[in-house]
Each structure stands twice: as C-alpha cells, then as structure tokens.
Design a protein around this motif. Sequence first.
Motif, PDB file in Angstrom:
ATOM      1  N   PHE A 184      29.800  -5.540   2.751  1.00  0.00           N
ATOM      2  CA  PHE A 184      29.115  -6.620   1.838  1.00  0.00           C
ATOM      3  C   PHE A 184      28.276  -5.454   1.211  1.00  0.00           C
ATOM      4  O   PHE A 184      27.379  -4.385   1.251  1.00  0.00           O
ATOM      5  N   GLY A 185      28.389  -5.789  -0.424  1.00  0.00           N
ATOM      6  CA  GLY A 185      27.652  -5.215  -1.420  1.00  0.00           C
ATOM      7  C   GLY A 185      25.998  -5.741  -1.228  1.00  0.00           C
ATOM      8  O   GLY A 185      25.451  -6.574  -0.559  1.00  0.00           O
ATOM      9  N   TRP A 186      24.926  -4.054  -1.493  1.00  0.00           N
ATOM     10  CA  TRP A 186      23.734  -4.267  -0.866  1.00  0.00           C
ATOM     11  C   TRP A 186      22.895  -4.248  -2.253  1.00  0.00           C
ATOM     12  O   TRP A 186      22.663  -3.510  -3.081  1.00  0.00           O
ATOM     13  N   ARG A 187      21.877  -5.249  -2.099  1.00  0.00           N
ATOM     14  CA  ARG A 187      20.186  -4.808  -3.020  1.00  0.00           C
ATOM     15  C   ARG A 187      19.647  -3.294  -2.448  1.00  0.00           C
ATOM     16  O   ARG A 187      18.563  -3.780  -0.968  1.00  0.00           O
ATOM     17  N   ALA A 188      19.507  -2.466  -3.274  1.00  0.00           N
ATOM     18  CA  ALA A 188      18.262  -1.293  -2.882  1.00  0.00           C
ATOM     19  C   ALA A 188      17.341  -1.451  -3.804  1.00  0.00           C
ATOM     20  O   ALA A 188      17.445  -1.364  -5.232  1.00  0.00           O
ATOM     21  N   ASP A 189      16.012  -1.376  -3.398  1.00  0.00           N
ATOM     22  CA  ASP A 189      14.984  -0.685  -3.930  1.00  0.00           C
ATOM     23  C   ASP A 189      14.595   1.050  -3.491  1.00  0.00           C
ATOM     24  O   ASP A 189      14.432   0.954  -2.656  1.00  0.00           O
ATOM     25  N   ARG A 190      14.355   1.066  -4.194  1.00  0.00           N
ATOM     26  CA  ARG A 190      14.133   3.309  -3.807  1.00  0.00           C
ATOM     27  C   ARG A 190      12.257   3.086  -4.654  1.00  0.00           C
ATOM     28  O   ARG A 190      12.347   3.000  -5.878  1.00  0.00           O
ATOM     29  N   ILE A 248       5.313  15.800  -3.106  1.00  0.00           N
ATOM     30  CA  ILE A 248       3.825  15.709  -2.229  1.00  0.00           C
ATOM     31  C   ILE A 248       3.561  17.023  -1.176  1.00  0.00           C
ATOM     32  O   ILE A 248       4.520  18.486  -2.214  1.00  0.00           O
ATOM     33  N   ARG A 249       2.536  17.459  -1.343  1.00  0.00           N
ATOM     34  CA  ARG A 249       2.466  19.296  -0.385  1.00  0.00           C
ATOM     35  C   ARG A 249       1.613  19.169   0.277  1.00  0.00           C
ATOM     36  O   ARG A 249       0.838  17.922   1.046  1.00  0.00           O
ATOM     37  N   ARG A 250       1.249  20.290   0.954  1.00  0.00           N
ATOM     38  CA  ARG A 250       0.162  20.589   2.648  1.00  0.00           C
ATOM     39  C   ARG A 250      -0.767  20.608   1.791  1.00  0.00           C
ATOM     40  O   ARG A 250      -1.532  19.290   3.172  1.00  0.00           O
ATOM     41  N   GLY A 251      -1.300  21.098   1.013  1.00  0.00           N
ATOM     42  CA  GLY A 251      -2.787  21.212   0.981  1.00  0.00           C
ATOM     43  C   GLY A 251      -2.796  20.932  -0.781  1.00  0.00           C
ATOM     44  O   GLY A 251      -2.284  20.436  -0.754  1.00  0.00           O
ATOM     45  N   LEU A 252      -4.293  21.122  -0.488  1.00  0.00           N
ATOM     46  CA  LEU A 252      -4.042  21.469  -2.300  1.00  0.00           C
ATOM     47  C   LEU A 252      -3.539  22.481  -2.894  1.00  0.00           C
ATOM     48  O   LEU A 252      -3.750  22.146  -4.466  1.00  0.00           O
ATOM     49  N   TRP A 253      -2.950  23.107  -2.294  1.00  0.00           N
ATOM     50  CA  TRP A 253      -2.353  24.332  -3.238  1.00  0.00           C
ATOM     51  C   TRP A 253      -0.525  24.616  -2.965  1.00  0.00           C
ATOM     52  O   TRP A 253      -0.550  23.637  -2.035  1.00  0.00           O
ATOM     53  N   GLY A 254       0.405  25.217  -3.109  1.00  0.00           N
ATOM     54  CA  GLY A 254       1.287  25.424  -3.019  1.00  0.00           C
ATOM     55  C   GLY A 254       1.859  24.139  -3.974  1.00  0.00           C
ATOM     56  O   GLY A 254       1.923  23.697  -4.858  1.00  0.00           O
ATOM     57  N   ASP A 255       3.459  24.831  -3.340  1.00  0.00           N
ATOM     58  CA  ASP A 255       4.668  24.180  -4.219  1.00  0.00           C
ATOM     59  C   ASP A 255       4.748  22.648  -3.671  1.00  0.00           C
ATOM     60  O   ASP A 255       4.946  22.590  -2.643  1.00  0.00           O
ATOM     61  N   TYR A 256       5.498  21.531  -4.521  1.00  0.00           N
ATOM     62  CA  TYR A 256       5.608  20.278  -4.196  1.00  0.00           C
ATOM     63  C   TYR A 256       6.740  19.744  -2.985  1.00  0.00           C
ATOM     64  O   TYR A 256       7.933  20.855  -3.478  1.00  0.00           O
ATOM     65  N   ALA A 257       6.742  19.176  -2.447  1.00  0.00           N
ATOM     66  CA  ALA A 257       8.268  18.620  -2.039  1.00  0.00           C
ATOM     67  C   ALA A 257       8.409  17.634  -2.308  1.00  0.00           C
ATOM     68  O   ALA A 257       7.627  16.629  -2.794  1.00  0.00           O
ATOM     69  N   THR A 258       9.836  17.301  -2.622  1.00  0.00           N
ATOM     70  CA  THR A 258      10.102  15.813  -2.902  1.00  0.00           C
ATOM     71  C   THR A 258      10.030  14.748  -1.384  1.00  0.00           C
ATOM     72  O   THR A 258      11.153  15.152  -0.408  1.00  0.00           O
ATOM     73  N   VAL A 259      10.032  13.200  -1.402  1.00  0.00           N
ATOM     74  CA  VAL A 259       9.851  12.703  -0.714  1.00  0.00           C
ATOM     75  C   VAL A 259      10.542  11.949  -1.413  1.00  0.00           C
ATOM     76  O   VAL A 259      10.001  10.597  -1.962  1.00  0.00           O
ATOM     77  N   LYS A 260      11.558  10.597  -0.509  1.00  0.00           N
ATOM     78  CA  LYS A 260      12.584  10.227  -1.124  1.00  0.00           C
ATOM     79  C   LYS A 260      12.292   8.222  -0.010  1.00  0.00           C
ATOM     80  O   LYS A 260      12.918   8.939   1.597  1.00  0.00           O
ATOM     81  N   ALA A 261      11.828   7.550  -0.156  1.00  0.00           N
ATOM     82  CA  ALA A 261      12.560   6.041   0.500  1.00  0.00           C
ATOM     83  C   ALA A 261      13.521   5.374  -0.508  1.00  0.00           C
ATOM     84  O   ALA A 261      13.208   4.384  -1.472  1.00  0.00           O
ATOM     85  N   GLU A 262      13.814   4.228   0.437  1.00  0.00           N
ATOM     86  CA  GLU A 262      14.912   3.253   0.022  1.00  0.00           C
ATOM     87  C   GLU A 262      15.158   2.041   0.909  1.00  0.00           C
ATOM     88  O   GLU A 262      15.486   2.127   2.579  1.00  0.00           O
ATOM     89  N   LEU A 263      14.941   0.903   0.624  1.00  0.00           N
ATOM     90  CA  LEU A 263      15.080  -0.038   1.133  1.00  0.00           C
ATOM     91  C   LEU A 263      16.106  -0.798   0.958  1.00  0.00           C
ATOM     92  O   LEU A 263      16.294  -1.442  -0.259  1.00  0.00           O
ATOM     93  N   ARG A 264      17.379  -1.886   1.889  1.00  0.00           N
ATOM     94  CA  ARG A 264      18.331  -2.261   1.301  1.00  0.00           C
ATOM     95  C   ARG A 264      18.282  -3.847   2.294  1.00  0.00           C
ATOM     96  O   ARG A 264      18.157  -3.390   3.009  1.00  0.00           O
ATOM     97  N   ILE A 265      19.167  -4.623   1.673  1.00  0.00           N
ATOM     98  CA  ILE A 265      19.122  -6.210   2.552  1.00  0.00           C
ATOM     99  C   ILE A 265      20.250  -6.521   1.705  1.00  0.00           C
ATOM    100  O   ILE A 265      20.805  -5.866   0.368  1.00  0.00           O
ATOM    101  N   PRO A 266      21.344  -7.406   2.238  1.00  0.00           N
ATOM    102  CA  PRO A 266      22.645  -7.746   1.381  1.00  0.00           C
ATOM    103  C   PRO A 266      22.496  -8.107  -0.032  1.00  0.00           C
ATOM    104  O   PRO A 266      21.015  -9.050  -0.581  1.00  0.00           O
TER     105      PRO A 266
END
Length: 398
Positions: A172-178, A183-201
């Motif tokens: 079935f098709g899904w509705r998705a919100d993303r 983010i980074r570990r502390g005040l300095w340093g390169d940034y990482a990417t984080v993603k989240a997604e919620l799907r229901i019918p």
Amino acid sequence: MGIFTDSSSGSADPAMSIHISPYLFVSGCPVEGQVQLDLHQLSEDDVQEVHIKLKGCVRTVQTVNTSVYVQDVPLVNEDAIVWTKGSTPEQGTLQIPFQFLLPPDLPPSFHDKKSKWADGGAIRYWLSAVGVRSGALHRNRRVRLPIAVVQKDVVGAGLRGKLSAIAQGANFGWRADRTEGKIRRGLWGDYATVKAELRIPDVNICPLFVPIPFIIYAETVTPVLTRAKAEAHPPDKPVFPSPPATYSMLEFRLHRKYTSVAQTLRATYTKNTNFEGAGMVIDEDVSEREWVPLGSAGGDKKHRDHSDGKGTWVQRATFKSAFHLDCAHSFKTETLTCEYSLQLKVPFPGVGNDLQINMPITVTSGIDGAGGSSNQSILDLPPAYWDAENGDWGDEKE
C-alpha cells in the motif's frame, strides 16, 4: 428488541433500573433497552409516573480567580412516559422496553474534568429513569446510566479491512513526514547529518479499534573522513552519531489538543499518550555501519574496496509495528474542539541534537452503525465519565 445485558444503571434505586446492550452507541442509530420497575416499591414511594430519558450535553468550565464560568450546550433531550400509577397492579416486577433514535453527526463521548467545577470540558450521554412524585417536598426518584457515543463513520469502516491487511504485510502507499539536521559532538568540529522519517498508510483518516501500521526510519551520516581514519576506529565502539538501537529509545506518542470555550473564556489543553505496551510487537532492524565513498550512489563494492578515497560512515535503523486508537475521535462543536497529531522524537547523541516530527491526523470512529460493543471500556474514558452520582449532570432539578 435484541438481547439485553444484566447490567443495571450506574446509580441505584430499589424501585427502578435500566438495562441496555451495548454500551457503545453510534450517532443516527437506535438506543434501546428495558426499564425494570418494582411496582411495590413505586407504590411505597408514591411515584405517580415513570419517565425514561435520553440526554446528551457539552459542558465547559473555566475559572478566573474565584469566579466559575460554566456553559452547557444540549445535544439530545428525549423523554418518554413508560408507566403511570394505576395502569398496572401494585405488586411484582415489570420490564418495559424503550427505544430512542440518536441524532446524526453527534460528537463523541469525551471527558477531561477532574471534578464538577474543574476547568476543562466534557461531552456526556446518559439514560435516566425518573419516578415523578407529587408534592413540592417530595424529591423525584432517579437512576442514571451513562452511555458512550461515537459518530457514524462509513468511510472509516470501509478502511478497517484495508488497514488490517496492511498490518499483515499487504502492499500500500505510504504517507511520510521527514526531517533532518546537522549535529556535531561538541562546540567544534565538522557536522554530521541525521535524518528521521515517520510513515503511516496513505489514508485521509485514522479509525478507532483497528491496527494502523507505522514505520520509523533513522539514518546518520558522519562528517567526511579518510578511509585510513575510518579503519582506525575501534570496531567495538559506536561511530558518532549513532541512531537509536531499540524502539524503547524513541518517543512515539499520540498528542491530543482540545480547546474549551465557556462563555467568553477560552483555554487550550494537551495530553500525550505513548504508543507502547506488552501487546505491541516491534520489528527492529538496526544495520551494521556502512562505508560510503564520496561520489558513490549507495557505496558499491568497487568503491568500498578503494582504500585511498574519502567517504562517510552511514548507519540506519528501522522500526515497524502498528498502533491502536481507542480515544474520543476528532470533533468540533460550538464550545469544544479536539484534534490529534502523531509526535515522534528520535534521540541522537549530544545536547539538543534530537529530531522531532509532528504529523497531524484526523481520528474517526471507524464504525458505521452496524454494531457496537457490550464492553464500556472499549472507548478510553475516565472513571469520572461513568460516575452516575458525581453531581455533574445538570438534570438534578428536573
């Protein structure tokens, strides 16, 4: 008439009791049952006639300092005389059937008031048997039986089979919100990417009392690093940022917001209910971290084996299950409005690095009136809703 339960009215009177089945009723459909009368007791109490009444009311309350503002909006007010003195012998027991028709498009039963004059709102429906006594000094006899009501929902009823099939694995098709963030570990340093997604019918409404499948997906991508640095990371230590390892680390809940208006005063209240419990089976898939070279689409083996290039660690987690709704469904009245959303909080390491999703949904009854339930707890209503003696009914002087 159908089969009636032996359950009697919520309030007690030796002369009268009300018997019904089911306890959950649907707008636009009949409410039927029996009134049981003890004729000797009615004679002893000098009851002249017995009425059976069906009532429904929206009550909202707001308090400012010591002033209490109350507003009642009637929804149903049906009255039928079922017995008069002299129409039967004055001994024995009499069972009299009754039937009322609920108006269409009624709002559902709802209760969020801690006491009679507490702020909040309630939508209550009840049957009452009233024994009318003559004389100003003689109070009428009364028993009440609260009932639960939901709105008729032909569309939602048609979705029940489809949603159950999806929960069993049907396509079935899904509705998705993303959402995603850096983010980074502390005040300095390169940034990482984080993603989240919620799907229901991908349906317009979410009916009650049926499994509604959901999928929660989380992904993390580290800052770019050399292959040598990546391989130097201890294999038994997590790579920052790591996705949630179990469903219990997530916060997935139903968010209710309702607005109560009492005369000129307005207030909004919220409540959160987590989706969890022993009956909830979670399919958890937390994959091993994957090295993805720069410029590759998914990190094929040829690129992964290229030791001199730069790339990122990608980590993924997927959680699948289904939730059930048993709340008062979405509604809007003149003085009380209730709406819902699904709220998801996905935690990531570090302060303020969590991702949140808010997905509005419309909750409907999913019942078309073809049947109900004899279990009054099937709809999640507090004990105060079923308390026939709490003095918050507004019919004491009738």
